[in-house]
Design a protein around this motif. Sequence first.
Motif, short mmCIF file in Angstrom:
data_model
loop_
_atom_site.label_atom_id
_atom_site.label_comp_id
_atom_site.label_asym_id
_atom_site.label_seq_id
_atom_site.Cartn_x
_atom_site.Cartn_y
_atom_site.Cartn_z
N ARG A 96 0.84 -1.21 0.00
CA ARG A 96 0.00 0.00 0.00
C ARG A 96 0.87 1.25 0.00
O ARG A 96 1.86 1.35 0.74
CB ARG A 96 -0.90 -0.02 1.23
CG ARG A 96 -1.94 1.06 1.28
CD ARG A 96 -2.87 0.81 2.46
NE ARG A 96 -3.72 1.95 2.73
CZ ARG A 96 -4.60 2.00 3.72
NH1 ARG A 96 -4.72 0.95 4.53
NH2 ARG A 96 -5.34 3.07 3.91
N TYR A 136 -9.71 1.10 -11.86
CA TYR A 136 -10.74 2.13 -12.07
C TYR A 136 -12.13 1.51 -12.10
O TYR A 136 -13.06 1.99 -11.43
CB TYR A 136 -10.47 2.89 -13.37
CG TYR A 136 -11.68 3.67 -13.84
CD1 TYR A 136 -12.07 4.84 -13.21
CD2 TYR A 136 -12.46 3.20 -14.90
CE1 TYR A 136 -13.20 5.53 -13.61
CE2 TYR A 136 -13.59 3.89 -15.31
CZ TYR A 136 -13.95 5.05 -14.67
OH TYR A 136 -15.08 5.72 -15.06
N ARG A 139 -13.23 0.30 -8.59
CA ARG A 139 -13.43 1.30 -7.53
C ARG A 139 -14.45 2.38 -7.88
O ARG A 139 -14.73 3.24 -7.03
CB ARG A 139 -12.08 1.94 -7.19
CG ARG A 139 -11.12 0.95 -6.56
CD ARG A 139 -9.89 1.61 -6.02
NE ARG A 139 -9.02 0.64 -5.34
CZ ARG A 139 -7.85 0.94 -4.79
NH1 ARG A 139 -7.40 2.19 -4.83
NH2 ARG A 139 -7.14 0.01 -4.20
N THR A 140 -15.00 2.34 -9.07
CA THR A 140 -15.98 3.36 -9.44
C THR A 140 -17.33 2.75 -9.79
O THR A 140 -18.11 3.36 -10.52
CB THR A 140 -15.49 4.22 -10.61
OG1 THR A 140 -15.28 3.39 -11.76
CG2 THR A 140 -14.20 4.93 -10.26
N TRP A 151 -11.68 10.53 -11.97
CA TRP A 151 -11.06 9.57 -11.06
C TRP A 151 -9.54 9.68 -11.09
O TRP A 151 -8.88 9.71 -10.05
CB TRP A 151 -11.50 8.16 -11.42
CG TRP A 151 -11.08 7.13 -10.43
CD1 TRP A 151 -11.60 6.91 -9.19
CD2 TRP A 151 -10.02 6.17 -10.59
NE1 TRP A 151 -10.96 5.86 -8.57
CE2 TRP A 151 -9.98 5.39 -9.41
CE3 TRP A 151 -9.13 5.88 -11.62
CZ2 TRP A 151 -9.08 4.35 -9.23
CZ3 TRP A 151 -8.22 4.85 -11.44
CH2 TRP A 151 -8.20 4.10 -10.25
N ALA A 154 -8.37 12.83 -9.41
CA ALA A 154 -8.48 12.75 -7.95
C ALA A 154 -7.37 11.90 -7.35
O ALA A 154 -6.97 12.12 -6.19
CB ALA A 154 -9.84 12.18 -7.56
N ASN A 155 -6.85 10.94 -8.11
CA ASN A 155 -5.86 10.01 -7.58
C ASN A 155 -4.45 10.26 -8.11
O ASN A 155 -3.55 9.47 -7.83
CB ASN A 155 -6.28 8.58 -7.90
CG ASN A 155 -7.48 8.14 -7.10
OD1 ASN A 155 -7.40 7.84 -5.92
ND2 ASN A 155 -8.64 8.13 -7.74
N GLN A 156 -4.27 11.31 -8.85
CA GLN A 156 -2.97 11.59 -9.45
C GLN A 156 -1.92 11.79 -8.35
O GLN A 156 -2.13 12.48 -7.37
CB GLN A 156 -3.03 12.83 -10.33
CG GLN A 156 -1.81 13.01 -11.22
CD GLN A 156 -2.03 14.12 -12.24
OE1 GLN A 156 -2.91 14.95 -12.08
NE2 GLN A 156 -1.23 14.13 -13.28
N GLY A 158 -0.86 9.54 -6.29
CA GLY A 158 -1.06 8.67 -5.13
C GLY A 158 -0.51 7.29 -5.37
O GLY A 158 0.67 7.10 -5.66
N TRP A 159 -1.41 6.28 -5.29
CA TRP A 159 -0.99 4.88 -5.37
C TRP A 159 -0.35 4.52 -6.71
O TRP A 159 0.44 3.60 -6.78
CB TRP A 159 -2.19 3.97 -5.14
CG TRP A 159 -3.46 4.51 -5.71
CD1 TRP A 159 -4.48 5.10 -5.02
CD2 TRP A 159 -3.84 4.56 -7.09
NE1 TRP A 159 -5.47 5.51 -5.88
CE2 TRP A 159 -5.10 5.19 -7.15
CE3 TRP A 159 -3.25 4.14 -8.28
CZ2 TRP A 159 -5.77 5.41 -8.36
CZ3 TRP A 159 -3.90 4.36 -9.47
CH2 TRP A 159 -5.15 4.99 -9.50
#
Length: 304
Positions: A96, A136, A139-140, A151, A154-156, A158-159
Amino acid sequence: MIPIIHIGFNKAGSTTLQRALFARHPQIANLGEGEAGKGREPNAEKAMFNAMKSCHRDPARRQPFDLENSRRLWHKALAKIEPGKIPVFSKESLIRADYYRSPGDNCLPERLHALIGPARIVIMARHQIRLLESLYITRTKGHSYLCPEQWFEANQGGWAHMYRYHAVAESYAKAFGRDNIGVFLLEDLIKDVDSFARRLCDFIGVDAEKGSQLLKGQHENVRISQRVHVYSKLRKKLGPDIRLSNYAPRPIRDAFARFISGGRPARVELPARWVAEMESYYREDNRQLAAEWGLPLEKYGYPL
Protein backbone atom coordinates in the motif's frame (compact mmCIF):
# COMPACT_ATOMS: atom_id res chain seq x y z
CA MET A 1 11.12 -23.73 6.79
CA ILE A 2 11.82 -20.27 5.37
CA PRO A 3 8.65 -18.12 5.39
CA ILE A 4 7.11 -16.75 2.20
CA ILE A 5 5.77 -13.18 2.15
CA HIS A 6 3.50 -12.27 -0.76
CA ILE A 7 3.18 -8.49 -0.95
CA GLY A 8 0.91 -8.09 -4.00
CA PHE A 9 0.32 -6.13 -6.24
CA ASN A 10 -3.42 -5.60 -6.22
CA LYS A 11 -5.40 -6.43 -9.39
CA ALA A 12 -2.56 -8.77 -10.37
CA GLY A 13 -3.99 -12.14 -9.40
CA SER A 14 -3.38 -11.81 -5.67
CA THR A 15 -6.83 -13.00 -4.59
CA THR A 16 -6.61 -15.99 -6.92
CA LEU A 17 -3.29 -17.02 -5.35
CA GLN A 18 -4.62 -16.46 -1.85
CA ARG A 19 -7.80 -18.49 -2.25
CA ALA A 20 -6.82 -21.14 -4.80
CA LEU A 21 -3.19 -21.84 -3.87
CA PHE A 22 -2.11 -20.51 -0.48
CA ALA A 23 -5.30 -21.53 1.33
CA ARG A 24 -5.57 -24.99 -0.26
CA HIS A 25 -2.11 -26.37 -0.98
CA PRO A 26 -1.45 -29.18 1.55
CA GLN A 27 2.20 -28.16 1.98
CA ILE A 28 1.40 -24.52 2.79
CA ALA A 29 0.49 -23.09 6.20
CA ASN A 30 -1.58 -20.05 5.22
CA LEU A 31 -1.09 -17.14 7.65
CA GLY A 32 -2.60 -14.37 5.55
CA GLU A 33 -5.72 -13.97 3.45
CA GLY A 34 -7.63 -17.14 2.70
CA GLU A 35 -10.78 -18.27 1.00
CA ALA A 36 -13.38 -15.47 1.02
CA GLY A 37 -11.18 -13.50 3.41
CA LYS A 38 -11.09 -16.31 5.99
CA GLY A 39 -8.11 -18.11 7.47
CA ARG A 40 -6.20 -15.08 8.72
CA GLU A 41 -3.78 -15.72 11.56
CA PRO A 42 -4.35 -12.79 13.95
CA ASN A 43 -0.93 -12.84 15.59
CA ALA A 44 0.87 -12.80 12.24
CA GLU A 45 -1.41 -10.04 11.00
CA LYS A 46 -0.83 -7.90 14.09
CA ALA A 47 2.93 -8.32 13.79
CA MET A 48 2.85 -7.27 10.15
CA PHE A 49 0.63 -4.27 10.77
CA ASN A 50 2.98 -3.11 13.51
CA ALA A 51 5.79 -2.97 10.94
CA MET A 52 3.58 -1.33 8.32
CA LYS A 53 2.25 1.40 10.60
CA SER A 54 5.77 2.25 11.75
CA CYS A 55 6.59 3.19 8.13
CA HIS A 56 3.54 5.33 7.39
CA ARG A 57 4.61 8.21 5.18
CA ASP A 58 2.35 10.58 7.15
CA PRO A 59 4.27 11.40 10.34
CA ALA A 60 1.00 12.10 12.15
CA ARG A 61 -0.15 8.51 11.52
CA ARG A 62 3.20 6.82 12.00
CA GLN A 63 3.51 4.61 15.08
CA PRO A 64 6.58 3.44 17.01
CA PHE A 65 7.77 -0.04 16.07
CA ASP A 66 7.78 -2.41 19.04
CA LEU A 67 10.11 -4.97 17.51
CA GLU A 68 10.23 -7.38 20.45
CA ASN A 69 6.46 -7.55 20.83
CA SER A 70 6.05 -7.95 17.07
CA ARG A 71 8.58 -10.79 17.01
CA ARG A 72 6.72 -12.49 19.86
CA LEU A 73 3.45 -12.31 17.90
CA TRP A 74 5.11 -13.62 14.74
CA HIS A 75 6.71 -16.59 16.50
CA LYS A 76 3.44 -17.31 18.27
CA ALA A 77 1.83 -17.65 14.83
CA LEU A 78 4.66 -19.88 13.57
CA ALA A 79 4.33 -22.15 16.59
CA LYS A 80 0.87 -23.23 15.41
CA ILE A 81 2.15 -24.56 12.07
CA GLU A 82 2.25 -28.29 11.44
CA PRO A 83 5.77 -29.69 10.95
CA GLY A 84 6.86 -29.72 7.32
CA LYS A 85 4.51 -27.00 6.14
CA ILE A 86 5.82 -23.73 4.69
CA PRO A 87 4.36 -20.55 6.23
CA VAL A 88 2.95 -18.11 3.67
CA PHE A 89 1.74 -14.66 4.63
CA SER A 90 -0.12 -12.88 1.84
CA LYS A 91 -1.41 -9.34 2.25
CA GLU A 92 -1.80 -6.71 -0.46
CA SER A 93 -1.66 -4.01 2.22
CA LEU A 94 2.08 -4.68 2.37
CA ILE A 95 2.45 -2.76 -0.89
CA ARG A 96 0.00 0.00 0.00
CA ALA A 97 1.32 3.42 -0.99
CA ASP A 98 0.66 4.80 2.51
CA TYR A 99 3.68 2.85 3.78
CA TYR A 100 6.20 3.98 1.17
CA ARG A 101 7.62 7.42 0.47
CA SER A 102 8.65 6.10 -2.95
CA PRO A 103 8.62 2.70 -4.72
CA GLY A 104 12.25 2.19 -3.68
CA ASP A 105 11.73 3.19 -0.05
CA ASN A 106 13.52 0.62 2.12
CA CYS A 107 11.78 1.36 5.45
CA LEU A 108 9.19 -1.44 5.32
CA PRO A 109 11.47 -4.07 3.73
CA GLU A 110 14.03 -3.49 6.48
CA ARG A 111 11.39 -3.55 9.23
CA LEU A 112 9.98 -6.81 7.86
CA HIS A 113 13.45 -8.35 7.76
CA ALA A 114 14.08 -7.28 11.36
CA LEU A 115 10.75 -8.85 12.33
CA ILE A 116 10.84 -12.09 10.32
CA GLY A 117 14.49 -12.73 9.59
CA PRO A 118 15.28 -14.69 6.40
CA ALA A 119 12.26 -14.95 4.07
CA ARG A 120 11.34 -15.14 0.42
CA ILE A 121 9.29 -12.37 -1.16
CA VAL A 122 6.69 -12.97 -3.88
CA ILE A 123 5.76 -10.00 -6.08
CA MET A 124 2.99 -10.25 -8.68
CA ALA A 125 3.17 -7.72 -11.52
CA ARG A 126 0.77 -6.79 -14.31
CA HIS A 127 0.83 -4.44 -17.32
CA GLN A 128 0.40 -1.14 -15.53
CA ILE A 129 -2.19 0.41 -17.85
CA ARG A 130 -4.33 -2.75 -17.81
CA LEU A 131 -3.99 -2.81 -14.02
CA LEU A 132 -5.12 0.80 -13.71
CA GLU A 133 -8.06 0.16 -16.01
CA SER A 134 -9.14 -2.76 -13.82
CA LEU A 135 -8.64 -0.71 -10.67
CA TYR A 136 -10.74 2.13 -12.07
CA ILE A 137 -13.62 -0.16 -13.02
CA THR A 138 -13.56 -1.87 -9.61
CA ARG A 139 -13.43 1.30 -7.53
CA THR A 140 -15.98 3.36 -9.44
CA LYS A 141 -18.92 0.98 -9.57
CA GLY A 142 -22.31 1.80 -8.09
CA HIS A 143 -22.64 5.04 -6.15
CA SER A 144 -18.84 5.55 -6.29
CA TYR A 145 -18.90 6.16 -10.05
CA LEU A 146 -16.63 8.85 -11.48
CA CYS A 147 -15.75 9.35 -15.11
CA PRO A 148 -12.16 8.33 -15.93
CA GLU A 149 -10.92 11.91 -16.11
CA GLN A 150 -12.35 12.75 -12.66
CA TRP A 151 -11.06 9.57 -11.06
CA PHE A 152 -7.51 9.85 -12.38
CA GLU A 153 -7.37 13.53 -11.52
CA ALA A 154 -8.48 12.75 -7.95
CA ASN A 155 -5.86 10.01 -7.58
CA GLN A 156 -2.97 11.59 -9.45
CA GLY A 157 0.30 11.27 -7.56
CA GLY A 158 -1.06 8.67 -5.13
CA TRP A 159 -0.99 4.88 -5.37
CA ALA A 160 -0.17 4.87 -9.11
CA HIS A 161 3.47 5.72 -8.38
CA MET A 162 3.91 2.34 -6.64
CA TYR A 163 3.64 0.29 -9.86
CA ARG A 164 7.35 0.65 -10.58
CA TYR A 165 8.00 -3.03 -10.00
CA HIS A 166 11.76 -2.96 -10.45
CA ALA A 167 12.21 -0.28 -7.80
CA VAL A 168 10.06 -2.26 -5.35
CA ALA A 169 11.87 -5.53 -6.10
CA GLU A 170 15.26 -3.88 -5.61
CA SER A 171 14.28 -2.41 -2.24
CA TYR A 172 13.26 -5.88 -1.02
CA ALA A 173 16.37 -7.46 -2.57
CA LYS A 174 18.56 -5.15 -0.49
CA ALA A 175 16.81 -6.30 2.68
CA PHE A 176 16.31 -10.02 1.98
CA GLY A 177 18.86 -10.83 -0.73
CA ARG A 178 18.27 -10.96 -4.46
CA ASP A 179 17.93 -14.76 -4.60
CA ASN A 180 15.02 -14.52 -2.18
CA ILE A 181 12.92 -12.25 -4.41
CA GLY A 182 10.55 -13.71 -6.99
CA VAL A 183 8.77 -11.47 -9.51
CA PHE A 184 5.92 -13.14 -11.36
CA LEU A 185 3.58 -11.90 -14.10
CA LEU A 186 -0.20 -12.19 -14.13
CA GLU A 187 0.04 -12.55 -17.90
CA ASP A 188 2.10 -15.73 -17.46
CA LEU A 189 -0.54 -17.15 -15.12
CA ILE A 190 -3.24 -16.47 -17.71
CA LYS A 191 -1.27 -17.82 -20.68
CA ASP A 192 0.28 -20.99 -19.22
CA VAL A 193 -0.88 -22.09 -15.77
CA ASP A 194 1.43 -25.12 -15.66
CA SER A 195 4.57 -23.12 -16.38
CA PHE A 196 3.57 -20.36 -13.98
CA ALA A 197 2.72 -22.81 -11.19
CA ARG A 198 6.00 -24.66 -11.66
CA ARG A 199 8.05 -21.50 -11.35
CA LEU A 200 6.10 -20.13 -8.37
CA CYS A 201 5.87 -23.42 -6.48
CA ASP A 202 9.58 -24.15 -7.04
CA PHE A 203 10.34 -20.72 -5.59
CA ILE A 204 8.10 -21.37 -2.57
CA GLY A 205 9.32 -24.95 -2.16
CA VAL A 206 6.07 -26.90 -2.60
CA ASP A 207 4.78 -29.47 -5.09
CA ALA A 208 4.26 -27.77 -8.45
CA GLU A 209 1.90 -30.37 -9.91
CA LYS A 210 -0.51 -29.88 -7.03
CA GLY A 211 -0.14 -26.12 -7.39
CA SER A 212 -1.04 -26.31 -11.07
CA GLN A 213 -4.12 -28.41 -10.30
CA LEU A 214 -5.28 -25.87 -7.74
CA LEU A 215 -4.77 -22.86 -10.02
CA LYS A 216 -6.33 -24.22 -13.20
CA GLY A 217 -9.64 -22.60 -14.04
CA GLN A 218 -9.45 -20.24 -11.08
CA HIS A 219 -10.23 -16.56 -11.46
CA GLU A 220 -11.26 -14.59 -8.40
CA ASN A 221 -12.68 -11.05 -8.40
CA VAL A 222 -14.10 -11.36 -11.91
CA ARG A 223 -14.54 -7.97 -13.55
CA ILE A 224 -18.01 -6.43 -13.47
CA SER A 225 -20.04 -6.40 -16.68
CA GLN A 226 -20.25 -3.49 -19.08
CA ARG A 227 -23.93 -3.25 -18.18
CA VAL A 228 -23.12 -2.71 -14.51
CA HIS A 229 -20.58 -0.05 -15.45
CA VAL A 230 -23.11 1.80 -17.62
CA TYR A 231 -25.78 1.50 -14.92
CA SER A 232 -23.34 2.98 -12.37
CA LYS A 233 -22.89 5.97 -14.66
CA LEU A 234 -26.68 6.35 -14.97
CA ARG A 235 -27.12 6.12 -11.20
CA LYS A 236 -24.56 8.88 -10.75
CA LYS A 237 -26.50 11.16 -13.11
CA LEU A 238 -29.79 10.46 -11.34
CA GLY A 239 -28.29 11.02 -7.92
CA PRO A 240 -26.97 8.61 -5.29
CA ASP A 241 -30.31 8.39 -3.47
CA ILE A 242 -32.29 7.46 -6.58
CA ARG A 243 -32.65 3.70 -6.94
CA LEU A 244 -34.63 2.40 -9.90
CA SER A 245 -35.19 -0.82 -7.95
CA ASN A 246 -37.36 1.09 -5.47
CA TYR A 247 -40.03 1.42 -8.15
CA ALA A 248 -40.30 -2.24 -9.16
CA PRO A 249 -41.54 -5.44 -7.46
CA ARG A 250 -39.02 -8.03 -6.22
CA PRO A 251 -39.23 -10.44 -9.21
CA ILE A 252 -38.52 -7.60 -11.64
CA ARG A 253 -35.65 -6.34 -9.47
CA ASP A 254 -34.11 -9.84 -9.40
CA ALA A 255 -34.48 -10.22 -13.16
CA PHE A 256 -32.89 -6.80 -13.70
CA ALA A 257 -29.97 -7.70 -11.42
CA ARG A 258 -29.35 -10.89 -13.40
CA PHE A 259 -29.52 -8.96 -16.65
CA ILE A 260 -27.04 -6.21 -15.81
CA SER A 261 -24.57 -8.67 -14.27
CA GLY A 262 -24.45 -10.60 -17.55
CA GLY A 263 -22.84 -9.76 -20.86
CA ARG A 264 -19.25 -8.90 -21.69
CA PRO A 265 -16.80 -7.60 -19.08
CA ALA A 266 -16.59 -3.86 -18.65
CA ARG A 267 -14.07 -1.94 -20.72
CA VAL A 268 -13.15 1.70 -20.51
CA GLU A 269 -11.03 4.07 -22.56
CA LEU A 270 -8.62 5.78 -20.22
CA PRO A 271 -7.70 9.43 -20.78
CA ALA A 272 -5.02 9.49 -23.51
CA ARG A 273 -3.00 12.22 -21.82
CA TRP A 274 -2.93 10.33 -18.55
CA VAL A 275 -2.00 7.03 -20.24
CA ALA A 276 0.90 8.73 -22.03
CA GLU A 277 2.15 10.21 -18.76
CA MET A 278 1.94 6.87 -16.96
CA GLU A 279 3.66 4.97 -19.77
CA SER A 280 6.49 7.49 -19.68
CA TYR A 281 6.72 7.17 -15.90
CA TYR A 282 6.90 3.34 -15.95
CA ARG A 283 9.01 2.84 -19.10
CA GLU A 284 12.56 2.98 -17.74
CA ASP A 285 11.65 0.95 -14.67
CA ASN A 286 10.09 -1.72 -16.91
CA ARG A 287 13.23 -1.84 -19.04
CA GLN A 288 15.32 -2.52 -15.95
CA LEU A 289 12.84 -5.12 -14.73
CA ALA A 290 12.92 -6.99 -18.03
CA ALA A 291 16.70 -6.87 -18.30
CA GLU A 292 17.64 -7.69 -14.70
CA TRP A 293 14.88 -10.15 -13.81
CA GLY A 294 14.53 -11.89 -17.17
CA LEU A 295 10.82 -11.20 -17.59
CA PRO A 296 9.11 -11.18 -21.03
CA LEU A 297 7.52 -7.75 -20.68
CA GLU A 298 7.84 -6.97 -24.40
CA LYS A 299 5.75 -10.02 -25.28
CA TYR A 300 2.90 -8.66 -23.17
CA GLY A 301 3.11 -5.08 -24.41
CA TYR A 302 4.38 -3.42 -21.23
CA PRO A 303 5.54 0.17 -21.71
CA LEU A 304 9.20 -0.16 -22.72
